[in-house]
Design an enzyme around this catalytic site. Structure first.
Site, PDB file in Angstrom:
ATOM      1  N   ARG A 183      -9.116  14.172   9.926  1.00 28.55           N
ATOM      2  CA  ARG A 183      -9.013  12.841  10.559  1.00 28.55           C
ATOM      3  C   ARG A 183      -7.560  12.617  10.963  1.00 28.55           C
ATOM      4  NH1 ARG A 183     -10.725   7.723   6.882  1.00 28.55           N
ATOM      5  NH2 ARG A 183      -8.967   8.531   5.660  1.00 28.55           N
ATOM      6  N   LYS A 188       2.256  -3.602   6.499  1.00 24.28           N
ATOM      7  CA  LYS A 188       2.538  -3.693   5.059  1.00 24.28           C
ATOM      8  C   LYS A 188       4.029  -3.526   4.801  1.00 24.28           C
ATOM      9  CE  LYS A 188      -1.663  -4.155   3.380  1.00 24.28           C
ATOM     10  NZ  LYS A 188      -2.065  -5.399   2.686  1.00 24.28           N
ATOM     11  N   ASN A 197     -14.936   2.947   6.253  1.00 24.42           N
ATOM     12  CA  ASN A 197     -13.836   3.840   6.640  1.00 24.42           C
ATOM     13  C   ASN A 197     -13.437   4.738   5.478  1.00 24.42           C
ATOM     14  OD1 ASN A 197     -13.168   2.661   9.310  1.00 24.42           O
ATOM     15  ND2 ASN A 197     -12.697   0.841   8.101  1.00 24.42           N
ATOM     16  N   SER A 213       0.828  -1.205   0.000  1.00 17.65           N
ATOM     17  CA  SER A 213       0.000   0.000   0.000  1.00 17.65           C
ATOM     18  C   SER A 213       0.859   1.250   0.000  1.00 17.65           C
ATOM     19  CB  SER A 213      -0.895  -0.008   1.247  1.00 17.65           C
ATOM     20  OG  SER A 213      -1.474   1.253   1.460  1.00 17.65           O
ATOM     21  N   TYR A 253      -1.325  -0.459  10.729  1.00 12.38           N
ATOM     22  CA  TYR A 253      -1.704  -1.126   9.473  1.00 12.38           C
ATOM     23  C   TYR A 253      -0.610  -0.920   8.423  1.00 12.38           C
ATOM     24  CZ  TYR A 253      -3.572  -1.061   4.736  1.00 12.38           C
ATOM     25  OH  TYR A 253      -3.728  -1.220   3.383  1.00 12.38           O
TER      26      TYR A 253
HETATM   27  C1  WQD Z   1      -9.451   9.290   1.125  1.00 12.38           C
HETATM   28  C2  WQD Z   1      -9.710  10.767   1.348  1.00 12.38           C
HETATM   29  C3  WQD Z   1      -9.915  11.360   3.663  1.00 12.38           C
HETATM   30  C4  WQD Z   1     -13.638   9.128   4.361  1.00 12.38           C
HETATM   31  C5  WQD Z   1      -6.532   4.377   3.243  1.00 12.38           C
HETATM   32  C6  WQD Z   1      -5.331   3.514   3.566  1.00 12.38           C
HETATM   33  C7  WQD Z   1      -4.881   2.814   2.313  1.00 12.38           C
HETATM   34  C8  WQD Z   1      -6.017   2.003   1.791  1.00 12.38           C
HETATM   35  C9  WQD Z   1      -7.131   2.967   1.402  1.00 12.38           C
HETATM   36  C10 WQD Z   1      -6.717  -0.159   2.530  1.00 12.38           C
HETATM   37  C11 WQD Z   1      -8.922  11.346   2.508  1.00 12.38           C
HETATM   38  C12 WQD Z   1     -11.232  11.593   2.939  1.00 12.38           C
HETATM   39  C13 WQD Z   1     -12.495   9.665   3.788  1.00 12.38           C
HETATM   40  C14 WQD Z   1     -14.701   9.975   4.761  1.00 12.38           C
HETATM   41  C15 WQD Z   1     -13.438  11.865   3.978  1.00 12.38           C
HETATM   42  N1  WQD Z   1      -6.439   1.072   2.784  1.00 12.38           N
HETATM   43  N2  WQD Z   1     -12.417  11.010   3.607  1.00 12.38           N
HETATM   44  N3  WQD Z   1     -14.555  11.324   4.553  1.00 12.38           N
HETATM   45  O1  WQD Z   1      -6.990   7.287   3.933  1.00 12.38           O
HETATM   46  O2  WQD Z   1      -6.232   7.758   1.537  1.00 12.38           O
HETATM   47  O3  WQD Z   1      -6.149   5.425   2.398  1.00 12.38           O
HETATM   48  O4  WQD Z   1      -7.545   3.630   2.610  1.00 12.38           O
HETATM   49  O5  WQD Z   1      -6.661  -0.739   1.477  1.00 12.38           O
HETATM   50  O6  WQD Z   1      -3.788   1.963   2.612  1.00 12.38           O
HETATM   51  O7  WQD Z   1      -4.271   4.339   4.024  1.00 12.38           O
HETATM   52  O8  WQD Z   1      -8.346   6.470   1.941  1.00 12.38           O
HETATM   53  O9  WQD Z   1     -10.722   6.579   1.367  1.00 12.38           O
HETATM   54  O10 WQD Z   1     -10.059   6.623   3.829  1.00 12.38           O
HETATM   55  O11 WQD Z   1      -9.619   8.627   2.383  1.00 12.38           O
HETATM   56  O12 WQD Z   1     -13.341  13.090   3.797  1.00 12.38           O
HETATM   57  O13 WQD Z   1     -15.760   9.537   5.296  1.00 12.38           O
HETATM   58  O14 WQD Z   1     -11.094  10.945   1.691  1.00 12.38           O
HETATM   59  O15 WQD Z   1      -9.644  12.406   4.596  1.00 12.38           O
HETATM   60  O16 WQD Z   1      -8.557  12.672   2.177  1.00 12.38           O
HETATM   61  P1  WQD Z   1      -6.891   6.855   2.506  1.00 12.38           P
HETATM   62  P2  WQD Z   1      -9.763   7.022   2.414  1.00 12.38           P
END
Ligand code: WQD
Length: 344
Positions: free
Chosen positions: A298, A157, A202, A129, A153
């Protein structure tokens, strides 16, 4: 050239799309999954979407008591290699339960490594990742960028990447590719397989999709004051079918790479989109309103990250092709046709 591939976590969101892609090129698969974050129906949908041999082993790869059974089943399958996607993947949960994340994610990897060694099939593509990268890198991020995962997490990885490199150094019969996913989204164009998160999503896209279909009232946008073009977080979203093709390309590379090869490769598009841009794209694709409110940042989030995808293009002959609008259209088709996921 068709192969025999173990797909650990093959019933999951990424795993099911990888399984369909490998079957479509003629591979035979052994899917190992404990269905803790996936559904048996996904395997039926995989069989519906692609002909070919699909054996299924329901097993928990992190359970020591099941290790011998798993090793025996993998040997009997006579694999050429494996794609390892089995593991826990919720960033926030990993902060609350680090020991469980280390035990499950590293334990699963070690069991698969033992099984491949016993089967004399020392070829592995690992689902890593972009979260292994630190927060200080300039974008676009290439594979030589500083690593520095910011949560347990991400550290699991990173540790598994390093473990696989150590193993390849110790025994040149091993061939390893660590695929560093950026942000996988979307679904197979058929609408039959897709992301089906347990509980409250999430990640951004499944949450947006559940708002669009009416399962959630509104989206909280985590932070509107980042130093980005519109103040919201920027990420490199990649269509899950492009990602799946990247796994097939990695297996092709491993079939001919030098002994002991161990390669880290970004799987991203090279383009970043903000949360607000993603919301607007999903509104266009679904023709639904997506109510949202700007909320506090967050913990653990970074402002912006997107890939330099050149190594994948040069060494794997792969690049992402699908657009953000296609990602949203395919994600919406899955969500609207399966409002309750695989239990719809
Ligand atoms: C994307 C953007 C949030 C939710 C993580 C892990 C990565 C992979 C994917 C597993 C960010 C914003 C999110 C919400 C929001 N994990 N957001 N409201 O954090 O880039 O990556 O998930 O496979 O390894 O690190 O992905 O989709 O959580 O967030 O505003 O309800 O959306 O702040 O900018 P992220 P995400």
């Amino acid at each position: 050239m068709s192969s025999r591939i173990v797909v650990a976590g093959g019933a999951g969101y990424i795993g099911s799309h990888v399984s369909v892609e490998l079957l479509s090129r003629g591979d035979a698969l052994l899917i190992i999954d404990d269905f803790s974050n996936s559904h048996p129906e996904a395997v039926e949908r995989i069989r519906e979407l692609a002909t070919g041999d699909v054996d299924l082993l329901k097993a928990d790869m992190a359970d020591e008591a099941q290790r011998d059974m798993i090793v025996k089943a993998v040997r009997a399958f006579k694999p050429d290699g494996a794609v390892h996607l089995a593991g826990l993947k919720a960033v926030g949960e990993s902060v609350a339960e680090p020991a469980r994340y280390y035990r499950v994610n590293l334990g699963s990897a070690l069991t698969l490594i033992d099984a491949l060694k016993a089967a004399d099939a020392k070829t592995i593509v690992f689902s890593s990742s972009a979260t292994v990268y630190g927060e200080t890198n300039a974008n676009p991020v290439d594979e030589n960028a500083a690593t520095g995962p910011a949560n347990p997490y991400g550290r699991t990885k990173f540790f598994i990447e390093e473990m696989l490199k150590d193993i390849a150094r110790s025994d040149p019969d091993w061939r390893v590719v660590n695929l560093r996913y950026f942000n996988p989204v979307g679904a197979h164009p058929s609408g039959r397989i897709g992301e089906d998160p347990n509980g409250v999503p999430n990640n951004l896209f499944p949450f947006i999709a559940q708002v669009a279909v009416g399962k959630r009232e509104k989206l909280s946008v985590f932070g509107g004051d980042y130093p980005t073009r519109d103040g919201t977080g920027v990420r490199d979203y990649i269509h899950v079918t492009d990602l799946a093709k990247g796994h097939a390309a990695a297996l092709n590379y491993l079939a001919t790479c030098a002994e002991g090869c161990a390669l880290d490769v970004n799987l991203g598009t090279g383009t970043g989109y903000s949360v607000l841009e993603a919301i607007n794209a999903f509104k266009r694709a679904s023709n639904r309103d997506i109510p949202y409110a700007i909320a506090p940042r967050r913990d653990g989030d970074i402002a912006e990250i997107y890939a330099n995808p050149e190594r994948a293009k040069k060494l794997l002959g792969w690049r992402a092709e699908k657009t953000l609008d296609e990602m949203c259209a395919d994600h919406w088709r899955w969500q609207s046709q399966n409002p309750d996921g695989y239990t719809s």
